[in-house]
Write an enzyme that holds these catalytic residues in place. Structure first.
Site, PDB file in Angstrom:
ATOM      1  N   TYR A 114      56.268  44.893  83.272  1.00  0.00           N
ATOM      2  CA  TYR A 114      57.627  44.126  82.718  1.00  0.00           C
ATOM      3  C   TYR A 114      57.168  43.182  81.708  1.00  0.00           C
ATOM      4  O   TYR A 114      56.100  43.321  81.346  1.00  0.00           O
ATOM      5  CB  TYR A 114      58.584  43.841  83.909  1.00  0.00           C
ATOM      6  CG  TYR A 114      59.908  43.638  83.543  1.00  0.00           C
ATOM      7  CD1 TYR A 114      60.536  45.054  83.382  1.00  0.00           C
ATOM      8  CD2 TYR A 114      60.792  42.752  83.111  1.00  0.00           C
ATOM      9  CE1 TYR A 114      61.740  45.212  82.655  1.00  0.00           C
ATOM     10  CE2 TYR A 114      61.930  42.810  82.612  1.00  0.00           C
ATOM     11  CZ  TYR A 114      62.685  43.929  82.469  1.00  0.00           C
ATOM     12  OH  TYR A 114      63.805  44.244  81.685  1.00  0.00           O
ATOM     13  N   ARG A 174      69.370  44.824  72.395  1.00  0.00           N
ATOM     14  CA  ARG A 174      68.941  43.476  72.208  1.00  0.00           C
ATOM     15  C   ARG A 174      67.821  43.547  73.487  1.00  0.00           C
ATOM     16  O   ARG A 174      68.084  42.882  74.628  1.00  0.00           O
ATOM     17  CB  ARG A 174      70.131  42.621  72.743  1.00  0.00           C
ATOM     18  CG  ARG A 174      69.549  41.039  72.503  1.00  0.00           C
ATOM     19  CD  ARG A 174      69.778  40.206  73.415  1.00  0.00           C
ATOM     20  NE  ARG A 174      68.671  40.598  74.723  1.00  0.00           N
ATOM     21  CZ  ARG A 174      68.483  40.299  75.873  1.00  0.00           C
ATOM     22  NH1 ARG A 174      69.547  39.573  76.390  1.00  0.00           N
ATOM     23  NH2 ARG A 174      67.785  40.772  76.929  1.00  0.00           N
ATOM     24  N   LYS A 176      62.444  47.963  84.851  1.00  0.00           N
ATOM     25  CA  LYS A 176      63.351  47.421  85.911  1.00  0.00           C
ATOM     26  C   LYS A 176      63.214  48.103  86.981  1.00  0.00           C
ATOM     27  O   LYS A 176      63.524  47.478  88.131  1.00  0.00           O
ATOM     28  CB  LYS A 176      64.512  47.300  85.130  1.00  0.00           C
ATOM     29  CG  LYS A 176      65.684  46.310  85.675  1.00  0.00           C
ATOM     30  CD  LYS A 176      65.603  44.999  84.590  1.00  0.00           C
ATOM     31  CE  LYS A 176      66.040  43.795  85.385  1.00  0.00           C
ATOM     32  NZ  LYS A 176      66.489  42.688  84.330  1.00  0.00           N
ATOM     33  N   GLU A 202      71.989  46.653  81.210  1.00  0.00           N
ATOM     34  CA  GLU A 202      70.757  45.796  80.752  1.00  0.00           C
ATOM     35  C   GLU A 202      70.390  45.840  79.174  1.00  0.00           C
ATOM     36  O   GLU A 202      70.595  46.817  78.595  1.00  0.00           O
ATOM     37  CB  GLU A 202      69.782  46.419  81.491  1.00  0.00           C
ATOM     38  CG  GLU A 202      68.145  45.677  81.189  1.00  0.00           C
ATOM     39  CD  GLU A 202      68.137  44.596  82.228  1.00  0.00           C
ATOM     40  OE1 GLU A 202      69.066  44.466  83.012  1.00  0.00           O
ATOM     41  OE2 GLU A 202      67.168  43.753  81.724  1.00  0.00           O
ATOM     42  N   ASP A 203      70.286  44.579  78.660  1.00  0.00           N
ATOM     43  CA  ASP A 203      69.898  44.515  77.337  1.00  0.00           C
ATOM     44  C   ASP A 203      70.850  45.256  76.267  1.00  0.00           C
ATOM     45  O   ASP A 203      70.185  45.780  75.330  1.00  0.00           O
ATOM     46  CB  ASP A 203      68.492  44.829  77.159  1.00  0.00           C
ATOM     47  CG  ASP A 203      67.414  43.843  77.558  1.00  0.00           C
ATOM     48  OD1 ASP A 203      67.891  42.918  78.255  1.00  0.00           O
ATOM     49  OD2 ASP A 203      66.164  44.293  77.500  1.00  0.00           O
ATOM     50  N   ASP A 242      72.571  42.168  84.514  1.00  0.00           N
ATOM     51  CA  ASP A 242      71.406  41.356  85.021  1.00  0.00           C
ATOM     52  C   ASP A 242      71.141  40.273  84.077  1.00  0.00           C
ATOM     53  O   ASP A 242      70.834  39.145  84.283  1.00  0.00           O
ATOM     54  CB  ASP A 242      70.118  42.129  85.161  1.00  0.00           C
ATOM     55  CG  ASP A 242      69.030  41.572  85.952  1.00  0.00           C
ATOM     56  OD1 ASP A 242      69.456  40.654  86.788  1.00  0.00           O
ATOM     57  OD2 ASP A 242      68.071  41.114  85.469  1.00  0.00           O
ATOM     58  N   ASP A 243      71.338  40.601  82.609  1.00  0.00           N
ATOM     59  CA  ASP A 243      71.095  39.498  81.621  1.00  0.00           C
ATOM     60  C   ASP A 243      72.112  38.415  82.171  1.00  0.00           C
ATOM     61  O   ASP A 243      71.766  37.302  81.526  1.00  0.00           O
ATOM     62  CB  ASP A 243      71.215  40.096  80.209  1.00  0.00           C
ATOM     63  CG  ASP A 243      70.392  41.247  80.022  1.00  0.00           C
ATOM     64  OD1 ASP A 243      69.009  41.127  80.188  1.00  0.00           O
ATOM     65  OD2 ASP A 243      70.848  42.337  79.901  1.00  0.00           O
ATOM     66  N   ASN A 252      62.213  35.226  76.235  1.00  0.00           N
ATOM     67  CA  ASN A 252      61.240  36.176  76.440  1.00  0.00           C
ATOM     68  C   ASN A 252      61.191  36.811  75.048  1.00  0.00           C
ATOM     69  O   ASN A 252      62.033  37.153  74.311  1.00  0.00           O
ATOM     70  CB  ASN A 252      61.441  37.029  77.594  1.00  0.00           C
ATOM     71  CG  ASN A 252      61.559  36.567  79.058  1.00  0.00           C
ATOM     72  OD1 ASN A 252      60.876  35.631  79.315  1.00  0.00           O
ATOM     73  ND2 ASN A 252      62.657  36.921  79.622  1.00  0.00           N
TER      74      ASN A 252
HETATM   75  P1  NAD Z   1      71.967  36.317  73.072  1.00  0.00           P
HETATM   76  O1  NAD Z   1      71.735  37.169  72.010  1.00  0.00           O
HETATM   77  O2  NAD Z   1      73.268  36.966  74.076  1.00  0.00           O
HETATM   78  O3  NAD Z   1      72.113  34.864  72.880  1.00  0.00           O
HETATM   79  C1  NAD Z   1      71.212  33.980  72.117  1.00  0.00           C
HETATM   80  C2  NAD Z   1      71.993  32.914  71.855  1.00  0.00           C
HETATM   81  O4  NAD Z   1      71.076  32.193  71.340  1.00  0.00           O
HETATM   82  C3  NAD Z   1      73.218  33.008  71.009  1.00  0.00           C
HETATM   83  O5  NAD Z   1      74.245  32.074  71.540  1.00  0.00           O
HETATM   84  C4  NAD Z   1      72.627  32.473  69.680  1.00  0.00           C
HETATM   85  O6  NAD Z   1      73.905  31.827  68.987  1.00  0.00           O
HETATM   86  C5  NAD Z   1      71.769  31.490  70.212  1.00  0.00           C
HETATM   87  N1  NAD Z   1      70.846  31.134  68.964  1.00  0.00           N
HETATM   88  C6  NAD Z   1      70.236  31.935  68.233  1.00  0.00           C
HETATM   89  N2  NAD Z   1      69.394  31.188  67.280  1.00  0.00           N
HETATM   90  C7  NAD Z   1      69.575  29.955  67.530  1.00  0.00           C
HETATM   91  C8  NAD Z   1      69.184  28.912  67.082  1.00  0.00           C
HETATM   92  N3  NAD Z   1      68.800  28.875  65.836  1.00  0.00           N
HETATM   93  N4  NAD Z   1      69.685  27.630  67.489  1.00  0.00           N
HETATM   94  C9  NAD Z   1      70.414  27.777  68.574  1.00  0.00           C
HETATM   95  N5  NAD Z   1      70.818  28.677  69.376  1.00  0.00           N
HETATM   96  C10 NAD Z   1      70.705  29.838  68.602  1.00  0.00           C
HETATM   97  O7  NAD Z   1      70.751  36.746  74.081  1.00  0.00           O
HETATM   98  P2  NAD Z   1      70.585  36.485  75.669  1.00  0.00           P
HETATM   99  O8  NAD Z   1      70.740  37.587  76.530  1.00  0.00           O
HETATM  100  O9  NAD Z   1      71.142  35.179  75.977  1.00  0.00           O
HETATM  101  O10 NAD Z   1      69.000  35.914  75.803  1.00  0.00           O
HETATM  102  C11 NAD Z   1      68.555  34.827  75.126  1.00  0.00           C
HETATM  103  C12 NAD Z   1      67.054  34.544  75.464  1.00  0.00           C
HETATM  104  O11 NAD Z   1      66.956  34.304  76.976  1.00  0.00           O
HETATM  105  C13 NAD Z   1      66.259  35.779  75.164  1.00  0.00           C
HETATM  106  O12 NAD Z   1      65.054  35.530  74.624  1.00  0.00           O
HETATM  107  C14 NAD Z   1      65.916  36.454  76.647  1.00  0.00           C
HETATM  108  O13 NAD Z   1      64.677  37.042  76.750  1.00  0.00           O
HETATM  109  C15 NAD Z   1      66.030  35.324  77.515  1.00  0.00           C
HETATM  110  N6  NAD Z   1      66.261  35.548  78.848  1.00  0.00           N
HETATM  111  C16 NAD Z   1      65.495  35.060  79.736  1.00  0.00           C
HETATM  112  C17 NAD Z   1      65.668  35.279  81.244  1.00  0.00           C
HETATM  113  C18 NAD Z   1      64.847  34.736  82.265  1.00  0.00           C
HETATM  114  O14 NAD Z   1      63.993  34.038  81.860  1.00  0.00           O
HETATM  115  N7  NAD Z   1      65.057  35.132  83.310  1.00  0.00           N
HETATM  116  C19 NAD Z   1      66.898  36.301  81.290  1.00  0.00           C
HETATM  117  C20 NAD Z   1      67.536  36.443  80.558  1.00  0.00           C
HETATM  118  C21 NAD Z   1      67.269  36.378  79.190  1.00  0.00           C
END
Ligand code: NAD
Length: 545
Positions: free
Chosen positions: A97, A150, A168, A239-240, A262-263, A402
């Site tokens: 993963y 995504r 997953k 997912e994603d 899950d996200d 991530n």
């Molecule tokens: P998403 O695309 O739904 O959201 C991303 C957010 O970041 C948006 O609100 C966007 O406006 C904001 N953003 C982008 N550029 C920015 C900047 N320069 N300044 C401030 N904000 C900015 O994506 P998501 O599903 O919310 O995932 C976001 C991140 O979180 C990914 O990298 C994902 O891998 C990570 N994530 C981690 C976990 C975990 O650690 N368990 C779980 C889910 C997602």
């Protein structure tokens, strides 16, 4: 002969990954099942096979090669694959993963070997049921579907995103014992807008731009209906998906079918658990915490919503609970005066002056916790982390983006810039950091702490819905398993080696919740723990004679 062989013998048996034991077929089995001579003569135990696998695995010089090797093993012999993964989870999880699965998805068309799961395209409109009928296993209980828009923090990878449902579901099996034959990965290949993929002759998906609008919604709707018809007991996990589709699909289906995202919800569960544990270190209770999210997408808003639920459960009013959560997106602080906010951000848009600088926003809001969910590598700069350190004796810094390359800051930076006071968690794993002779082991806010257990609980209770309360209960259960020893080294989640114990405890709590809320579609078992553990797959070889 036991009926799980389904009459399979000879080469067919060796080519079925759920039945194949490779060199572990006994002498008697080799004669009875027609595989004598098709295998080298020496019979090996599973433990000896594991030894061989680990030797080959560790000889690989890159993580991507390790990934390819493990997936090939999964395609040959699932029991052996799960034995290796489960007994070496710390080493294997970052390969099967995040982060390595991200690299694998980026190169999916180039490393593609054998198809796994179902691919559904817009040209399958009207015949999705037939495609599901082609799936060889009837008792599907857990489906992970993506449209690849995504993938982790890597963006639109189209059909290459298939690595995510495959990976997953491996974790559902490895972490919670959901039987591999009950797991179905689905790629909803609706195209990609990533030009490099469209131009790549080895891209495996439909080389066209993404389907949008009504045609997209209709395709998803047909899939949902087909799943209900063919696999009525299955939970459908989204997912994603891209941010807009993720929220709208969850909104459309969460009260109608057994589904979750899950996200949004799994991330929320693990992060809430992290906050509960971190509060034991910082001494600031959740009810007193102010939290600033950097990123207001699926992950951030999902976490915010679950925190609000958790605070409400502790007697805080919804309005107060929402004001404890602040968001910062690509345009700056999310405030009420902004006119560019999409619907899911509005409930967290509070009255405040606009602010485009993160360090200034931190200084103004004085958060106890800063949570990075933006996909913006390095966004937690030294000044930002230092302000957090000035404001808090134990600042909570969660850089959850991530894969590792997207993390808002590294573990080393967080500890160095706060002189070891930060309570740090990340999305992808970081190695322990030694600073002034002290070693800090940061926590990985890995969704695998939550979703496998939730899935198992849903399956064990045959729940008709997956509710936010189940994620709240899962978070509380997870936090309750963090020991003083974990906290002493800075880790706010249990050791990953305890994942089966964690998943089992969560599954029991989730199943109880399903029964308490009238969502279970079966009679309540007298002993829930025995009921849950009794369903868990073990990767031991069957005796076929
Ligand atoms: P998403 O695309 O739904 O959201 C991303 C957010 O970041 C948006 O609100 C966007 O406006 C904001 N953003 C982008 N550029 C920015 C900047 N320069 N300044 C401030 N904000 C900015 O994506 P998501 O599903 O919310 O995932 C976001 C991140 O979180 C990914 O990298 C994902 O891998 C990570 N994530 C981690 C976990 C975990 O650690 N368990 C779980 C889910 C997602």
């Amino acid at each position: 002969m036991k009926n799980y062989l389904h009459g399979k013998r000879g080469v067919d048996l060796l080519h079925d990954p759920l039945l194949n034991k490779g060199t572990a077929f006994t002498d008697a089995e080799r004669d009875a099942l027609g595989v004598r001579g098709l295998l080298p003569p020496r019979v090996h135990s599973q433990a000896e096979q594991v030894h061989r696998v680990l030797e080959s695995f560790r000889r690989k010089t890159s993580d991507l090669e390790k990934y390819i090797y493990l997936i090939s093993l999964q395609e040959r012999n699932e029991s052996l694959f799960y034995r290796v993964v489960m007994d070496n989870l710390d080493e294997m999880m970052p390969i099967i993963y995040t982060p390595t699965v991200g690299q694998a998805c980026q190169k999916w068309g180039h490393i593609f070997r054998r198809s796994r799961g179902l691919y559904i395209t817009p040209s399958d409109r009207g015949r999705i049921v037939q495609l599901l009928r082609n799936w060889p296993y009837a008792d599907v209980r857990m489906i992970v579907v993506t449209d690849g828009e995504r993938i982790l923090g890597l963006g639109d990878l189209g059909a290459n995103g298939m690595g995510i449902p495959v990976g997953k579901l491996s974790l559902y099996t490895a972490c919670a014992g959901i039987h591999p034959a009950q797991c179905l990965p689905i790629m909803l290949d609706v195209g990609t807008n990533t030009e490099s993929l469209l131009a790549d002759p080895l891209y495996i998906g439909t080389p066209q731009k993404r389907l949008r609008g009504l045609a997209y919604d209709d395709l998803v709707d047909e899939l949902v209906k087909a799943v209900q018809q063919m696999f009525p007991q299955a939970c459908l996990q989204f997912e994603d998906f891209g941010n807009a589709n993720a929220f709208s699909l969850l909104h459309r289906y969460q009260d109608r079918i057994c589904t979750f995202n899950d996200d949004i919800q799994g991330t929320a569960g693990v992060t809430l658990a992290g906050l509960y544990s971190a509060s034991r270190l910082s001494g600031v209770k959740l009810t007193d915490m102010r939290i600033l999210f950097y990123g207001a997408g699926e992950a951030g808003i999902g976490i915010g919503d679950l925190i609000v639920d958790a605070l409400k459960a502790e007697g805080v009013s919804e309005a107060t609970a929402r004001r404890q959560c602040w968001f910062f997106d690509s345009k700056g602080l999310v405030v009420a005066s902004r006119t560019d906010l999409v619907e899911h951000k509005l409930r967290f848009a509070h009255d405040h002056a606009p602010e485009k600088d993160l360090a200034a926003a931190v200084a103004a809001l004085k958060p106890h916790a800063l949570i990075g969910v933006s996909g913006m590598a390095g966004a937690f700069t030294e000044p930002v982390v230092q302000v957090m350190g000035k404001l808090n004796q134990r600042p909570l810094i969660f850089a959850l983006s991530n894969p590792t390359s997207k993390s808002e800051c590294t573990a080393e930076q967080a500890y160095t810039w706060t002189k070891g006071r930060a309570v740090f968690a990340s999305g992808s794993p970081f190695a322990p950091v030694t600073l002034d002779g002290r070693t800090y082991v940061s926590g990985q806010g890995n969704n695998s702490y939550i979703f496998p257990g939730v899935g198992l609980g849903v399956i064990a209770s045959q729940a008709s819905r997956v509710t936010n309360e189940m994620f709240f209960v899962a978070a509380k259960t997870l936090a309750g398993l963090v020991t003083e020893g974990d906290l002493a080294i800075g880790r706010i989640f249990p050791d990953l080696t305890r994942i089966r114990e964690v998943s089992t405890a969560i599954a029991i709590a989730v199943a109880e919740t399903a029964f308490n809320r009238g969502l279970a579609r079966q009679i309540r078992p007298a002993d829930m723990a025995a009921h849950v553990t009794g369903q868990m797959y073990q990767p031991d070889y069957e005796h076929y004679l």
